[in-house]
Design a protein around this motif. Structure first.
Motif, PDB file in Angstrom:
ATOM      1  N   MET A 196      -3.277  -7.170   0.126  1.00  0.00           N
ATOM      2  CA  MET A 196      -2.173  -7.550  -0.760  1.00  0.00           C
ATOM      3  C   MET A 196      -1.088  -6.483  -0.712  1.00  0.00           C
ATOM      4  N   VAL A 197       0.144  -6.861  -1.112  1.00  0.00           N
ATOM      5  CA  VAL A 197       1.265  -5.944  -1.074  1.00  0.00           C
ATOM      6  C   VAL A 197       2.215  -6.275  -2.220  1.00  0.00           C
ATOM      7  N   TYR A 198       2.882  -5.238  -2.733  1.00  0.00           N
ATOM      8  CA  TYR A 198       3.891  -5.475  -3.767  1.00  0.00           C
ATOM      9  C   TYR A 198       5.202  -5.901  -3.089  1.00  0.00           C
ATOM     10  N   GLN A 199       5.831  -6.929  -3.681  1.00  0.00           N
ATOM     11  CA  GLN A 199       7.106  -7.420  -3.159  1.00  0.00           C
ATOM     12  C   GLN A 199       8.171  -7.297  -4.249  1.00  0.00           C
ATOM     13  N   SER A 218       5.311  -1.225   1.413  1.00  0.00           N
ATOM     14  CA  SER A 218       4.272  -0.991   2.431  1.00  0.00           C
ATOM     15  C   SER A 218       3.769   0.455   2.366  1.00  0.00           C
ATOM     16  N   ASP A 219       2.571   0.686   2.914  1.00  0.00           N
ATOM     17  CA  ASP A 219       1.957   2.029   2.914  1.00  0.00           C
ATOM     18  C   ASP A 219       1.950   2.618   1.507  1.00  0.00           C
ATOM     19  N   PHE A 220       1.541   1.808   0.562  1.00  0.00           N
ATOM     20  CA  PHE A 220       1.568   2.234  -0.844  1.00  0.00           C
ATOM     21  C   PHE A 220       0.702   3.468  -1.070  1.00  0.00           C
ATOM     22  N   THR A 221      -0.488   3.474  -0.480  1.00  0.00           N
ATOM     23  CA  THR A 221      -1.418   4.595  -0.685  1.00  0.00           C
ATOM     24  C   THR A 221      -0.904   5.871  -0.044  1.00  0.00           C
ATOM     25  N   ALA A 222      -0.323   5.757   1.150  1.00  0.00           N
ATOM     26  CA  ALA A 222       0.127   6.944   1.886  1.00  0.00           C
ATOM     27  C   ALA A 222       1.331   7.602   1.233  1.00  0.00           C
ATOM     28  N   ASN A 223       2.123   6.835   0.509  1.00  0.00           N
ATOM     29  CA  ASN A 223       3.324   7.378  -0.129  1.00  0.00           C
ATOM     30  C   ASN A 223       2.943   8.047  -1.451  1.00  0.00           C
ATOM     31  N   ALA A 240      12.295  -7.760 -10.289  1.00  0.00           N
ATOM     32  CA  ALA A 240      10.894  -8.093 -10.565  1.00  0.00           C
ATOM     33  C   ALA A 240      10.023  -7.621  -9.409  1.00  0.00           C
ATOM     34  N   ILE A 241       8.756  -7.377  -9.729  1.00  0.00           N
ATOM     35  CA  ILE A 241       7.763  -6.992  -8.716  1.00  0.00           C
ATOM     36  C   ILE A 241       6.573  -7.916  -8.865  1.00  0.00           C
ATOM     37  N   THR A 242       6.177  -8.555  -7.741  1.00  0.00           N
ATOM     38  CA  THR A 242       5.007  -9.429  -7.740  1.00  0.00           C
ATOM     39  C   THR A 242       4.005  -8.923  -6.715  1.00  0.00           C
ATOM     40  N   LEU A 243       2.764  -9.335  -6.872  1.00  0.00           N
ATOM     41  CA  LEU A 243       1.706  -8.996  -5.918  1.00  0.00           C
ATOM     42  C   LEU A 243       1.531 -10.183  -4.987  1.00  0.00           C
ATOM     43  N   GLU A 244       1.743  -9.960  -3.687  1.00  0.00           N
ATOM     44  CA  GLU A 244       1.718 -11.043  -2.712  1.00  0.00           C
ATOM     45  C   GLU A 244       0.743 -10.716  -1.579  1.00  0.00           C
TER      46      GLU A 244
END
Length: 263
Positions: A196-199, A218-223, A240-244
């Motif tokens: 999953m990714v935040y959009q 993208s690369d949420f953990t690495a950032n 807005a931010i959704t989980l996609e």
């Protein structure tokens, strides 16, 4: 000791070579006088030595050696002077030198191997330090970028509050309306599930709700700083931010709306 064992013991060769002590030399001489087999073996060893020597010194052939020996036998009055057997000290010195040389080579090889290992370790440590410095440099640049974004008075800060899908979530949008540059501070969002990714969505509220995707986190953990640059937007009225699913969606999944905030 039987003749065969005595002959095979190697003492006769040492006798011919002159490597026995005086006592041992007298013992062999006595044995040769009293035992034809032993005397014959001594003569055979002498002949073998003379034969070998002739290949290096052709002027001293077996024939000459036999003539000299025959003359000596014909003249029994000739007094044979017993010579003290000499030891080939040069041979021993040579072996000792060879052993010392091998020990020296082994020592030098060991030192060379230790030096090589030290060089490899130093190179590995240098690479490790360079990698750590590069990582620190990247972190410093990220920190400087984050501070610059937060301190830029031209940025409009839009707080995004948590929604039903994730009430405890939060985020901030830093939007420069002049340059249309948008940064997202996602430190208040939890780690997205695998796959999953935040959009991020730019929303127009009037005359009707119109969402436009402006990027993925993208690369949420690495950032580690959790500051993300997304696409520019010119006329957003809300964000807005959704989980996609990974790769994003064409339209927001409202059931996975994490945060929302008006400009």
């Amino acid at each position: 000791m039987e003749n065969k064992e005595y002959i095979e013991s190697g003492i006769l060769e040492l006798y011919v070579y002159g490597l026995l002590s005086e006592t041992e030399n007298e013992e062999v001489t006595t044995m040769a006088k009293n035992n034809p087999d032993i005397n014959a073996e001594i003569i055979a060893i002498e002949k073998a030595i003379v034969s070998l020597s002739s290949s290096f010194s052709p002027f001293h052939s077996v024939e000459i050696y036999e003539k000299i020996k025959a003359k000596l036998e014909l003249n029994p009055t000739t007094k044979v002077i017993e010579m003290e057997p000499t030891r080939n000290w040069a041979q021993y010195v040579g072996w000792a030198a060879a052993i010392l040389l091998l020990v020296g080579i082994g020592f030098q090889y060991n030192k060379l191997e230790q030096t090589s290992n030290q060089v490899v370790n130093a190179t590995t440590e240098k690479i490790k330090i360079e990698q750590e410095l590069n990582q620190l440099e990247l972190k410093n640049k990220a920190s400087e970028t984050s501070l610059a974004i937060v301190r830029d008075i031209k940025n409009t800060v839009v707080p995004l509050g948590g929604q039903d899908a994730a009430p405890e979530s939060s985020a901030k949008v830093y939007w420069n309306k002049e340059t249309q540059v948008v940064y997202i501070d996602a430190a208040g969002l939890p780690e997205p599930p695998k796959g999953m990714v935040y959009q991020i969505w730019s929303l127009k509220l009037q005359p009707q709700l119109t969402p436009t995707s402006i990027g993925l986190l993208s690369d949420f953990t690495a950032n580690e700083a959790k500051i993300f640059a997304v696409d520019k937007t010119a006329d957003a009225e809300a964000f807005a931010i959704t989980l996609e699913p990974a790769g994003g969606s064409l339209s927001p999944t409202m059931e996975q709306l994490y945060t929302l905030g008006k400009v």
